[in-house]
Motif scaffolding. Structure first.
Motif, PDB file in Angstrom:
ATOM      1  N   ILE A 127       0.851  -1.197   0.000  1.00 41.43           N
ATOM      2  CA  ILE A 127       0.000   0.000   0.000  1.00 41.43           C
ATOM      3  C   ILE A 127       0.882   1.241   0.000  1.00 41.43           C
ATOM      4  O   ILE A 127       1.938   1.280   0.644  1.00 41.43           O
ATOM      5  N   ALA A 128       0.455   2.260  -0.738  1.00 45.15           N
ATOM      6  CA  ALA A 128       1.155   3.545  -0.759  1.00 45.15           C
ATOM      7  C   ALA A 128       0.138   4.649  -1.032  1.00 45.15           C
ATOM      8  O   ALA A 128      -0.964   4.395  -1.528  1.00 45.15           O
ATOM      9  N   VAL A 130       0.244   8.262  -3.038  1.00 49.20           N
ATOM     10  CA  VAL A 130       1.060   9.091  -3.930  1.00 49.20           C
ATOM     11  C   VAL A 130       0.209  10.270  -4.389  1.00 49.20           C
ATOM     12  O   VAL A 130      -0.832  10.094  -5.035  1.00 49.20           O
ATOM     13  N   ASP A 131       0.649  11.481  -4.046  1.00 52.41           N
ATOM     14  CA  ASP A 131      -0.097  12.703  -4.384  1.00 52.41           C
ATOM     15  C   ASP A 131      -1.545  12.627  -3.906  1.00 52.41           C
ATOM     16  O   ASP A 131      -2.481  13.060  -4.601  1.00 52.41           O
ATOM     17  N   GLY A 132      -1.725  12.051  -2.732  1.00 53.13           N
ATOM     18  CA  GLY A 132      -3.057  11.956  -2.152  1.00 53.13           C
ATOM     19  C   GLY A 132      -3.888  10.790  -2.653  1.00 53.13           C
ATOM     20  O   GLY A 132      -4.973  10.542  -2.135  1.00 53.13           O
ATOM     21  N   VAL A 133      -3.390  10.071  -3.660  1.00 58.41           N
ATOM     22  CA  VAL A 133      -4.135   8.966  -4.259  1.00 58.41           C
ATOM     23  C   VAL A 133      -3.637   7.647  -3.682  1.00 58.41           C
ATOM     24  O   VAL A 133      -2.432   7.368  -3.676  1.00 58.41           O
ATOM     25  N   LEU A 134      -4.546   6.833  -3.234  1.00 57.45           N
ATOM     26  CA  LEU A 134      -4.208   5.541  -2.660  1.00 57.45           C
ATOM     27  C   LEU A 134      -3.801   4.565  -3.753  1.00 57.45           C
ATOM     28  O   LEU A 134      -4.424   4.503  -4.817  1.00 57.45           O
ATOM     29  N   GLN A 135      -2.747   3.776  -3.489  1.00 59.03           N
ATOM     30  CA  GLN A 135      -2.307   2.743  -4.423  1.00 59.03           C
ATOM     31  C   GLN A 135      -2.277   1.399  -3.713  1.00 59.03           C
ATOM     32  O   GLN A 135      -1.783   1.288  -2.588  1.00 59.03           O
ATOM     33  N   GLY A 138       0.557  -1.120  -6.429  1.00 57.40           N
ATOM     34  CA  GLY A 138       0.972  -0.285  -7.549  1.00 57.40           C
ATOM     35  C   GLY A 138      -0.167   0.247  -8.401  1.00 57.40           C
ATOM     36  O   GLY A 138       0.078   1.051  -9.313  1.00 57.40           O
ATOM     37  N   GLU A 139      -1.397  -0.155  -8.125  1.00 60.42           N
ATOM     38  CA  GLU A 139      -2.551   0.292  -8.900  1.00 60.42           C
ATOM     39  C   GLU A 139      -3.256   1.425  -8.170  1.00 60.42           C
ATOM     40  O   GLU A 139      -3.668   1.267  -7.014  1.00 60.42           O
ATOM     41  N   ARG A 173     -12.851   4.723  -4.630  1.00 64.49           N
ATOM     42  CA  ARG A 173     -13.322   3.397  -5.036  1.00 64.49           C
ATOM     43  C   ARG A 173     -12.185   2.394  -4.893  1.00 64.49           C
ATOM     44  O   ARG A 173     -11.154   2.512  -5.552  1.00 64.49           O
ATOM     45  N   LEU A 174     -12.395   1.429  -4.030  1.00 68.01           N
ATOM     46  CA  LEU A 174     -11.395   0.403  -3.787  1.00 68.01           C
ATOM     47  C   LEU A 174     -11.710  -0.822  -4.625  1.00 68.01           C
ATOM     48  O   LEU A 174     -12.822  -1.358  -4.566  1.00 68.01           O
TER      49      LEU A 174
END
Length: 262
Positions: A127-128, A130-135, A138-139, A173-174
């Protein structure tokens, strides 16, 4: 016929204390009668709380806007299996949390605390943010801006007073095998550096608050062992806010107001 000194003493003792055994028996009968009448109901209530359902109050704004300060949620304690009461050991594991579940758990620190957050990372995932967006692995997980400068009531615990605040409101949306899970998230601080990546170990989950910039979650205390999970929160049973009773939130599903089209 003469009465000896010992016989007279015994007779006097019986005469003085003769009424007490009857009263004592009556009081004893009343006590055990109360136990017999109240005991089963109390045992059922404790059993329901230990194994089925438990209320949990929301003291802070880390899960805004999904959970408001002053909400009382109903926690399904059997959602993932049966846990030995007052321990972090499972009698048996019926299921594991799904991404998007809101769970109540004990914080895995030296001084445990009961918290409520949303499950984001499952065992083995990376999990990460990046720029406020959940990954997830890597997706990027899509999020749609619903309202810029969304206003809400927050509570200052230090000053013990309500205050107005605002944030950008998104619908996140997960990704799930059977579609996606939609829920609200808020962003108050733009341009934060990337966070993570975190790889979730087996037997654990990663949790985040929906109020992403104001939540002490797995980014602070680490991963949550499955044994620490007390249950899943599904419904707001009762809610009391700044202006009193919130009738629109009684018996409402947690993510019921998330727009379908988002």
């Amino acid at each position: 016929m003469s009465i000896t000194k010992n016989e007279a003493l015994a007779a006097a003792t019986t005469a003085v204390g003769g009424a007490k055994p009857k009263k004592a028996r009556k009081e004893q009968k009343g006590f055990f009668g109360l136990v017999r009448s109240v005991g089963p109901a109390l045992a059922v209530a404790l059993g329901i709380r230990a194994f089925l359902f438990e209320p949990f109050s929301i003291p802070s704004g880390s899960m805004l806007p999904t959970l408001q300060i002053g909400d009382y949620v109903v926690v399904s304690k059997f959602a993932y299996g049966v846990r030995i009461p007052f321990t972090n050991r499972m009698l048996f594991q019926a299921a594991t949390p799904m991404r998007g579940d809101v769970i109540v758990f004990e914080r895995p620190t030296v001084e445990p605390e009961t918290l409520i957050k949303r499950v984001i990372g499952l065992p083995g995932e990376t999990i990460a943010i990046v720029d406020g967006v959940l990954q997830v692995n890597g997706e990027a997980q899509p999020r749609d801006l619903l309202e810029k400068g969304y206003g809400f009531d927050d509570y200052d615990e230090h000053r013990r007073q309500w205050r107005g605040s605002s944030a950008d409101l998104y619908v996140e949306r997960l990704a799930e095998p059977d579609g996606s899970h939609r829920h609200f998230v808020m962003e108050q601080i733009r341009g934060l550096p990337s966070q993570g990546p975190w790889r979730v170990p087996e037997g654990h989950v990663l949790v985040l608050g929906d109020n992403r910039d104001n939540s002490a979650d797995s980014r602070v205390f680490g991963f949550v062992p499955l044994g620490n999970i007390r249950g899943r929160a599904d419904v707001v049973g009762f809610s009391w806010g700044k202006d009193g009773l919130r009738t629109d939130r009684i018996m409402r599903s947690l993510d019921a107001k998330v727009p379908e089209g988002a």
